[in-house]
Scaffold this active site. Structure first.
Site, PDB file in Angstrom:
ATOM      1  CB  THR A  47     -24.674 -71.441  51.752  1.00  0.00           C
ATOM      2  OG1 THR A  47     -24.375 -73.056  51.449  1.00  0.00           O
ATOM      3  CG2 THR A  47     -24.879 -71.745  53.278  1.00  0.00           C
TER       4      THR A  47
ATOM      5  NE  ARG B  89     -26.678 -82.481  50.335  1.00  0.00           N
ATOM      6  CZ  ARG B  89     -26.235 -81.388  50.513  1.00  0.00           C
ATOM      7  NH1 ARG B  89     -27.025 -80.242  50.826  1.00  0.00           N
ATOM      8  NH2 ARG B  89     -24.956 -81.224  50.074  1.00  0.00           N
TER       9      ARG B  89
ATOM     10  CB  THR C  74     -28.098 -73.532  52.500  1.00  0.00           C
ATOM     11  OG1 THR C  74     -28.320 -73.883  51.269  1.00  0.00           O
ATOM     12  CG2 THR C  74     -27.902 -74.893  53.410  1.00  0.00           C
TER      13      THR C  74
ATOM     14  CB  SER D 211     -29.523 -71.415  46.906  1.00  0.00           C
ATOM     15  OG  SER D 211     -29.098 -69.954  46.922  1.00  0.00           O
TER      16      SER D 211
ATOM     17  CB  THR E 127     -20.481 -71.087  50.115  1.00  0.00           C
ATOM     18  OG1 THR E 127     -21.740 -71.102  49.142  1.00  0.00           O
ATOM     19  CG2 THR E 127     -19.357 -70.654  49.330  1.00  0.00           C
ATOM     20  N   GLY E 128     -20.900 -73.946  48.816  1.00  0.00           N
ATOM     21  CA  GLY E 128     -20.360 -75.256  47.785  1.00  0.00           C
ATOM     22  C   GLY E 128     -20.764 -76.430  48.194  1.00  0.00           C
TER      23      GLY E 128
HETATM   24  N1  GLY Z   1     -23.369 -75.881  51.112  1.00  0.00           N
HETATM   25  C1  GLY Z   1     -24.605 -76.001  51.304  1.00  0.00           C
HETATM   26  C2  GLY Z   1     -24.984 -77.701  51.070  1.00  0.00           C
HETATM   27  O1  GLY Z   1     -24.261 -78.190  50.412  1.00  0.00           O
HETATM   28  O2  GLY Z   1     -26.113 -77.953  51.531  1.00  0.00           O
END
Ligand code: GLY
Length: 380
Positions: free
Chosen positions: A238, A266, A256, A136, A289-290
């Site tokens: 992340t 994106r 990330t 990730s 994070t998330g």
């Molecule tokens: N939290 C990292 C992302 O959504 O890219």
């Protein structure tokens, strides 16, 4: 009593003492160079009224006073009692998740030797970015739905400076490029080809970062998911890291590869100042994070820091941000595995973390010891 131009401080016994200005200047310079300083101070006799005024002034004087909390104060006329006055405090490092790497320990070690916050943060995050088994972040990250691995990162220092890169490809260490953006350009955020071009100009190497494992996972995803980007949290963590140095200054960074199988182009919360990361050295710092989209919609990390500004503890501030997400966007409650979470540290070195549902972990390094904790969560 002779008049001394100085900054008042309160000793642990409650008596008011003053550091003359010339010593304070020396002390600040020395603190920058050596972290540990031995000085003598003048003990003043003051009335209660003076004491109150001194304390008020000391409060206004701010962080340079706050770092004196571990001090042993000295009297010039009692040499036998003299002990070194340590201006240093222990560093504190907190980061999202447990990457099974010496992430916090690396930053802590640099800070404990008097190193710079940004060097510490960068070195720690570089470790995660370089590990091909972390799917990730950086090398080994899962690609977008076109099979392209795009990376996001940002960094923010104790002076409010910030740099970030988004949707950068083929560069192992986006956090380091983000730092270059901050230090070498008048900009904050570079994206895509422009970010790559800048990185190459700065001497970063172009590399293939897609591992065989990530490519295989992508091929597998293509078979069943009909090119539809996901909205849940699978394969999606992340590294966000906040650090306090020996002088009580705060800074942070995050990095990330974003959501696996995302639409090409994106960008999540991680490279966006105020979303994936925010630092106000007078108040505190937060990282998220998330699901990035959820965080962006409430300016999550900024909200956490602003809540701390209004007196909330780091844990309470994280809860406010998570609650705001689902209050404003209740549809997230219906998504299986939906997770958004925050980690925060305030100027006093207190920390907190909270996520929407169970599962967030954070790592905290204090007094030389790193421990992994399960964060509190909203939906019990
Ligand atoms: N939290 C990292 C992302 O959504 O890219």
């Amino acid at each position: 009593m002779s008049k001394i131009e100085g900054i008042p401080i309160l000793s642990s016994e409650g008596s008011v003492l003053a550091i003359p200005m010339f010593i304070l200047h020396h002390l600040q310079n020395s603190a920058q160079q050596h972290r540990i300083v031995s000085i003598s101070i003048h003990r003043l006799k003051v009335s209660d009224m003076d004491r109150r005024r001194f304390i008020q002034t000391a409060t206004i004087a701010g962080s340079s006073i706050a770092i004196l909390d571990h001090t042993t104060l000295l009297s010039e006329d009692n040499q036998r009692e003299q002990k070194p006055l340590s201006l240093a405090r222990n560093p504190i490092v907190i980061s999202t998740w447990d990457f099974k790497l010496p992430v916090n320990e690396t930053a802590y070690g640099i800070l404990n030797k008097g190193g710079r916050l940004l060097d510490a943060i960068q070195a720690s995050i570089n470790l995660v970015e370089a590990d091909p088994t972390v799917t990730s972040v950086g090398h080994g990250g899962y690609p977008d739905r076109d099979g392209r691995l795009t990376l996001d990162a940002c960094i923010m220092d104790e002076h409010g400076n910030a740099g970030s890169v988004a949707c950068i490809e083929n560069i192992m260490h986006p956090i380091s490029v983000a730092r270059c953006v901050m230090e070498k350009t008048p900009h904050v955020l570079l994206v895509g080809d422009g970010a790559l071009q800048f990185a190459l100009e700065q001497g970063f190497k172009k590399e293939n970062l897609l591992t065989d494992q990530a490519r295989a996972a992508y091929q597998e995803w293509l078979k069943s998911d009909e090119y539809k980007p996901p909205v849940d949290e699978k394969n999606h963590d992340t590294i966000g890291l906040l650090a306090m140095d020996t002088e009580g200054n705060l800074a942070g960074g995050c990095s990330t590869s974003g959501m696996a199988w995302k639409v090409h182009g994106r960008v999540g919360d991680s490279p966006l100042i105020g979303d994936g990361l925010y630092v106000d050295n007078e108040i505190g710092a937060a990282t998220s994070t998330g699901l990035g989209e959820a965080c962006i919609k409430v300016a999550g990390s900024f909200l956490v820091v602003e809540s701390m500004r209004h007196g909330k503890s780091p844990a309470e501030a994280c809860q406010i941000a998570v609650e705001r997400v689902v209050q404003k966007q209740p549809q997230y409650k219906d998504i299986d595995d939906f997770l958004v979470g925050f980690v925060a540290m305030n100027k006093q070195g207190e920390v907190g973390a909270l996520s929407y549902r169970k599962g967030l972990q954070y790592s905290l390094c204090k007094e030389g010891v790193n421990k992994v904790f399960d964060a509190d969560y909203l939906i019990k």
